[in-house]
Design an enzyme around this catalytic site. Structure first.
Site, PDB file in Angstrom:
ATOM      1  N   CYS A 116       0.864  -1.178   0.000  1.00 46.96           N
ATOM      2  CA  CYS A 116       0.000   0.000   0.000  1.00 46.96           C
ATOM      3  C   CYS A 116       0.905   1.234   0.000  1.00 46.96           C
ATOM      4  O   CYS A 116       2.079   1.143   0.332  1.00 46.96           O
ATOM      5  CB  CYS A 116      -0.873   0.024   1.248  1.00 46.96           C
ATOM      6  N   LYS A 142       5.232 -12.095 -18.148  1.00 44.77           N
ATOM      7  CA  LYS A 142       4.748 -10.804 -18.658  1.00 44.77           C
ATOM      8  C   LYS A 142       3.367 -10.963 -19.278  1.00 44.77           C
ATOM      9  O   LYS A 142       2.466 -10.168 -19.046  1.00 44.77           O
ATOM     10  CB  LYS A 142       5.690 -10.226 -19.721  1.00 44.77           C
ATOM     11  N   TRP A 160      -3.576  -2.090  -1.459  1.00 44.95           N
ATOM     12  CA  TRP A 160      -3.539  -3.414  -2.088  1.00 44.95           C
ATOM     13  C   TRP A 160      -4.055  -4.367  -1.018  1.00 44.95           C
ATOM     14  O   TRP A 160      -3.431  -4.529   0.042  1.00 44.95           O
ATOM     15  CB  TRP A 160      -2.126  -3.785  -2.510  1.00 44.95           C
ATOM     16  N   GLU A 199       0.645 -11.576 -16.608  1.00 46.31           N
ATOM     17  CA  GLU A 199       0.284 -10.517 -15.667  1.00 46.31           C
ATOM     18  C   GLU A 199      -0.426  -9.346 -16.322  1.00 46.31           C
ATOM     19  O   GLU A 199      -1.254  -8.710 -15.667  1.00 46.31           O
ATOM     20  CB  GLU A 199       1.461 -10.076 -14.789  1.00 46.31           C
ATOM     21  N   ARG A 230       1.605   1.203  -6.034  1.00 48.44           N
ATOM     22  CA  ARG A 230       1.754   0.289  -4.897  1.00 48.44           C
ATOM     23  C   ARG A 230       0.471  -0.460  -4.565  1.00 48.44           C
ATOM     24  O   ARG A 230       0.478  -1.364  -3.729  1.00 48.44           O
ATOM     25  CB  ARG A 230       2.206   1.071  -3.653  1.00 48.44           C
ATOM     26  N   ASN A 290       0.605   0.479   5.967  1.00 42.85           N
ATOM     27  CA  ASN A 290       1.124  -0.411   4.924  1.00 42.85           C
ATOM     28  C   ASN A 290       1.822  -1.567   5.633  1.00 42.85           C
ATOM     29  O   ASN A 290       2.638  -1.339   6.517  1.00 42.85           O
ATOM     30  CB  ASN A 290       2.134   0.362   4.060  1.00 42.85           C
ATOM     31  N   GLY A 291       1.477  -2.797   5.270  1.00 45.62           N
ATOM     32  CA  GLY A 291       2.117  -3.943   5.921  1.00 45.62           C
ATOM     33  C   GLY A 291       1.083  -4.821   6.606  1.00 45.62           C
ATOM     34  O   GLY A 291      -0.112  -4.725   6.320  1.00 45.62           O
ATOM     35  N   GLU A 297      10.195 -15.522 -18.382  1.00 40.09           N
ATOM     36  CA  GLU A 297       9.881 -14.097 -18.249  1.00 40.09           C
ATOM     37  C   GLU A 297       8.794 -13.693 -19.254  1.00 40.09           C
ATOM     38  O   GLU A 297       7.884 -12.933 -18.923  1.00 40.09           O
ATOM     39  CB  GLU A 297      11.176 -13.273 -18.443  1.00 40.09           C
ATOM     40  N   HIS A 300       8.559 -34.439 -22.334  1.00 41.10           N
ATOM     41  CA  HIS A 300       8.362 -35.211 -21.112  1.00 41.10           C
ATOM     42  C   HIS A 300       6.970 -34.992 -20.512  1.00 41.10           C
ATOM     43  O   HIS A 300       6.760 -35.282 -19.338  1.00 41.10           O
ATOM     44  CB  HIS A 300       9.449 -34.874 -20.088  1.00 41.10           C
ATOM     45  N   LYS A 331       2.881  -3.030  -7.491  1.00 38.71           N
ATOM     46  CA  LYS A 331       4.269  -2.976  -7.942  1.00 38.71           C
ATOM     47  C   LYS A 331       5.235  -3.526  -6.901  1.00 38.71           C
ATOM     48  O   LYS A 331       6.134  -4.274  -7.209  1.00 38.71           O
ATOM     49  CB  LYS A 331       4.621  -1.518  -8.266  1.00 38.71           C
TER      50      LYS A 331
HETATM   51  O1  M6R Z   1      10.905  -5.260  -6.628  1.00 38.70           O
HETATM   52  P1  M6R Z   1      11.296  -6.673  -6.930  1.00 38.70           P
HETATM   53  O2  M6R Z   1      12.228  -6.791  -8.091  1.00 38.70           O
HETATM   54  O3  M6R Z   1      11.842  -7.391  -5.734  1.00 38.70           O
HETATM   55  O4  M6R Z   1       9.961  -7.394  -7.343  1.00 38.70           O
HETATM   56  C1  M6R Z   1       9.939  -8.766  -7.608  1.00 38.70           C
HETATM   57  C2  M6R Z   1       8.644  -9.181  -8.262  1.00 38.70           C
HETATM   58  O5  M6R Z   1       7.558  -8.861  -7.442  1.00 38.70           O
HETATM   59  C3  M6R Z   1       8.451  -8.499  -9.624  1.00 38.70           C
HETATM   60  O6  M6R Z   1       9.516  -8.773 -10.483  1.00 38.70           O
HETATM   61  C4  M6R Z   1       7.139  -8.978 -10.277  1.00 38.70           C
HETATM   62  O7  M6R Z   1       7.230 -10.321 -10.590  1.00 38.70           O
HETATM   63  C5  M6R Z   1       6.835  -8.134 -11.506  1.00 38.70           C
HETATM   64  N1  M6R Z   1       5.457  -7.728 -11.484  1.00 38.70           N
HETATM   65  C6  M6R Z   1       7.070  -8.858 -12.790  1.00 38.70           C
HETATM   66  O8  M6R Z   1       6.758  -8.083 -13.897  1.00 38.70           O
END
Ligand code: M6R
Length: 605
Positions: free
Chosen positions: A2, A482, A74, A485, A27, A98-99, A478, A501, A600
């Site tokens: 948050c 992407k 969040w 998400e 956030r 936050n937390g 990756e 396999h 994020k």
């Molecule tokens: O801030 P960080 O690099 O530690 O974050 C790690 C993951 O949360 C971050 O890479 C997440 O997977 C992204 N949304 C991927 O696009």
């Protein structure tokens, strides 16, 4: 997760807080709210969903006052609803948080037994109800806040605002970042300096366990033992901290486009009179390390997975790779001769931070590869290697990924020299490869129109497979992450040789299979796996260079990449992986920068 903000201003604060929340919206965007004190009266506005809904509410129900706190959420405890939105209020006190309050259940039942009625399902409400109890027992706001903080377990940052107190905010940092901004006759607090960049460039970062009393005249900071203390005032580069889309449609588009410039700037930042024209921070001793432990989450984890190949190849050092959220829950065998490297864009990811704290007492060296040098992960590491990517706002990590790989490649090459595993000529040649990366990435970005066309068919798929071998395997992972998400299409990635396999059973004429395969030493093997897919009517999109495309023969879809040196292929092939997700998401009309359910910076475990 948050975002929190606080302002003691000279003028109305709601618009200022709203603007700051816009910069913190990355956030979390499940709900948002603001509370103010106006001539002694505490009041609040809260709305579910994006910040714009709060803006609409404020138009109809303005919130006057020169002291206020704000929050963008969040959801963790309790779904997105007005009742669960912050600020929470009980009696004469409001809180943004936050937390996670780990002992909230115990506190809630204790308060419930005392007759307190809860309005929400959140852990946060226990904070505000506790503080309200203390106030009604006759404590002052400062005493009540302090007494409340002593009752809380967990990792959090929070801020209290009190009825009748037009010149007071109390805030605390325990496990989640919080910084104080200094104005002229005004004071601010925020989850990060980005939130405060439009108001001030004078920032004090609270340390772990600190709590603080803000008035318009300044701030008093206390450590975890309640001793008054001082923390340095730093000047941030406000221009760099400011975030805008610079004419792009999305932050993600801007951040992808920035990659050549960022990699060039980062290379320049690491340039110096050292061997191969490179200078790394003091304090890393690869020669003495018997093992490397790389730990991260999400995209940063995939950057580590690529780096494992490099450290093994160039430095001959054993590498252990771990997903941060799993690391603490097995019993890793650790030793003083180990070096642990934690990779994180935000530097605040709770899983990665917890893994770092777990490892710290047992290993000899701890390094951080981060984008935010003031972050918790950076502060708690012996050596910090910034990736110099600038603020990354799009939830889908793009420029941080390529910049992380670049720094990890530098480290692997330096480790190779330090360990006598890499001769000077090869080292110099690989450094030249790294210097060439921005140019090749720019060429890959130029393929955007081709990618846009290809994604029309991908956007109609229900499932997509990504395949790669060697360093292209993490790139496949990756690419799948992407796509999932931001387009919400189910995507999986496999090491190309693993398909036979089991997963090959999924292949049919409806299943697009994206093969990442530069013409390198593994190309023929990957091409054979691709043939196995084609033989089963799979719809293959081959991403390769001219030679690979030529040798591959008939393939339904193809995308030509520049021919690149092996070392930088993962950085260059990251671009089509990103652009495929981006344009598929655009075709599907999803929210690219703020995809559903995500935030994020993931500061909860
Ligand atoms: O801030 P960080 O690099 O530690 O974050 C790690 C993951 O949360 C971050 O890479 C997440 O997977 C992204 N949304 C991927 O696009």
């Amino acid at each position: 997760m948050c975002g929190i903000i606080g302002v003691l201003g000279k003028h109305e604060v709601s618009p200022i807080i709203y603007d700051a929340l816009k910069r913190l919206e990355y956030r979390g965007y499940d709900s948002a709210g603001i509370a103010t004190v106006n001539e002694g009266t505490l009041d609040r506005r809260r709305a579910v969903g994006k910040l714009i809904n709060l803006s609409d509410l404020l138009v109809h129900q303005p919130l006057p006052g020169r002291a206020g706190i704000g929050h963008t959420r969040w959801a963790t405890h309790g779904g997105p609803s007005v009742a669960n939105a912050h600020p929470h209020q009980a009696g004469r006190v409001a809180v943004v948080h936050n937390g996670i309050i780990e002992n909230f259940r115990a506190l809630r039942s204790e308060l419930t037994e005392q007759g307190v009625a809860f309005d929400s399902e959140t852990d946060t409400e226990t904070i505000v109800q506790l503080a309200s109890q203390y106030l009604s027992q006759g404590m002052t706001p400062v005493q009540a806040a302090r007494a409340t903080l002593k009752r809380l377990d967990g990792a959090f940052a929070l801020a209290f605002l009190f009825e009748g107190e037009d010149d007071l905010i109390i805030c605390a940092r325990r496990g989640s970042p919080l910084c104080i901004g200094h104005g002229t006759g005004e004071m601010y607090l925020g989850s990060d300096a980005i939130a405060l960049a439009e108001m001030t460039d004078r920032i004090t970062y609270l340390e772990e366990g600190d709590w603080a009393i803000l008035t318009r005249d300044g701030v008093q900071i206390f450590d975890a033992e309640d001793h008054q203390t001082s923390r340095p005032l730093t000047r941030i580069n406000a221009a760099q901290a400011r975030v805008d889309k610079s004419g792009h449609r999305h932050f993600m588009a801007k951040e992808m486009a920035e990659q050549p410039a960022i990699l060039q700037a980062s290379m320049a930042a690491y340039s110096g009179p050292g061997e191969g024209g490179i200078n790394l921070p003091e304090g890393l001793d690869f020669a003495q390390a018997d093992r490397l432990i790389l730990v991260a989450c999400g995209t940063a984890y995939y950057a580590c997975q690529v780096a494992k190949y490099w450290f093994e190849q160039f430095a001959g050092i054993p590498v252990e790779l771990d997903i941060a959220s799993e690391f603490r829950y097995r019993q890793p065998v650790l030793g003083r001769a180990n070096m642990a490297i934690f990779v994180s864009q935000s530097g605040e990811t709770a899983d990665t931070l917890a893994a770092l704290r777990h490892v710290r007492p047992h290993v000899g060296q701890v390094a951080a590869v981060v984008n935010v040098p003031t972050s918790s992960i950076a502060r708690e590491s012996d050596v910090v290697l910034p990736i110099h990517a600038g603020p990354e706002i799009g939830v889908a990590s793009t420029k941080a990924f390529t910049a992380q790989m670049q720094v990890l490649a530098l480290l692997a090459l330096a480790a190779g020299r330090a360990r006598g595993h890499l001769d000077a000529d090869t080292f110099a040649a690989r450094m030249d490869d790294l210097r060439a990366a921005p140019g090749y990435i720019a060429q890959a970005l130029d393929r955007e129109d081709d990618i846009r066309r290809l994604t029309e068919m991908l956007s109609k798929a229900r499932d997509v497979l990504f395949l790669g071998r060697g360093v292209m395997y993490p790139l496949a992972l990756e690419g799948a992450l992407k796509l999932k998400e931001i387009s919400y299409i189910h995507a999986e990635a496999y090491a190309a040789g693993e398909l036979k396999h089991g997963p090959i059973a999924l292949i049919d004429e409806d299943m697009p299979v994206i093969v990442l395969a530069p013409h390198d030493a593994l190309f023929e093997k990957t091409a054979s796996n691709m043939q196995e897919v084609l033989a089963r009517q799979g719809k293959v999109l081959l991403i390769s260079d001219a030679r690979g495309l030529e040798e591959a023969g008939e393939v339904p879809w193809r995308l030509q990449m520049p021919r690149v040196p092996d070392l930088i292929a993962p950085m260059v092939y990251a671009v089509p992986a990103q652009l495929i997700a981006y344009h598929t998401a655009l075709h599907r009309g999803t929210d690219v920068d703020q995809p559903r359910n995500l935030a994020k910076s993931v500061t909860v475990e």
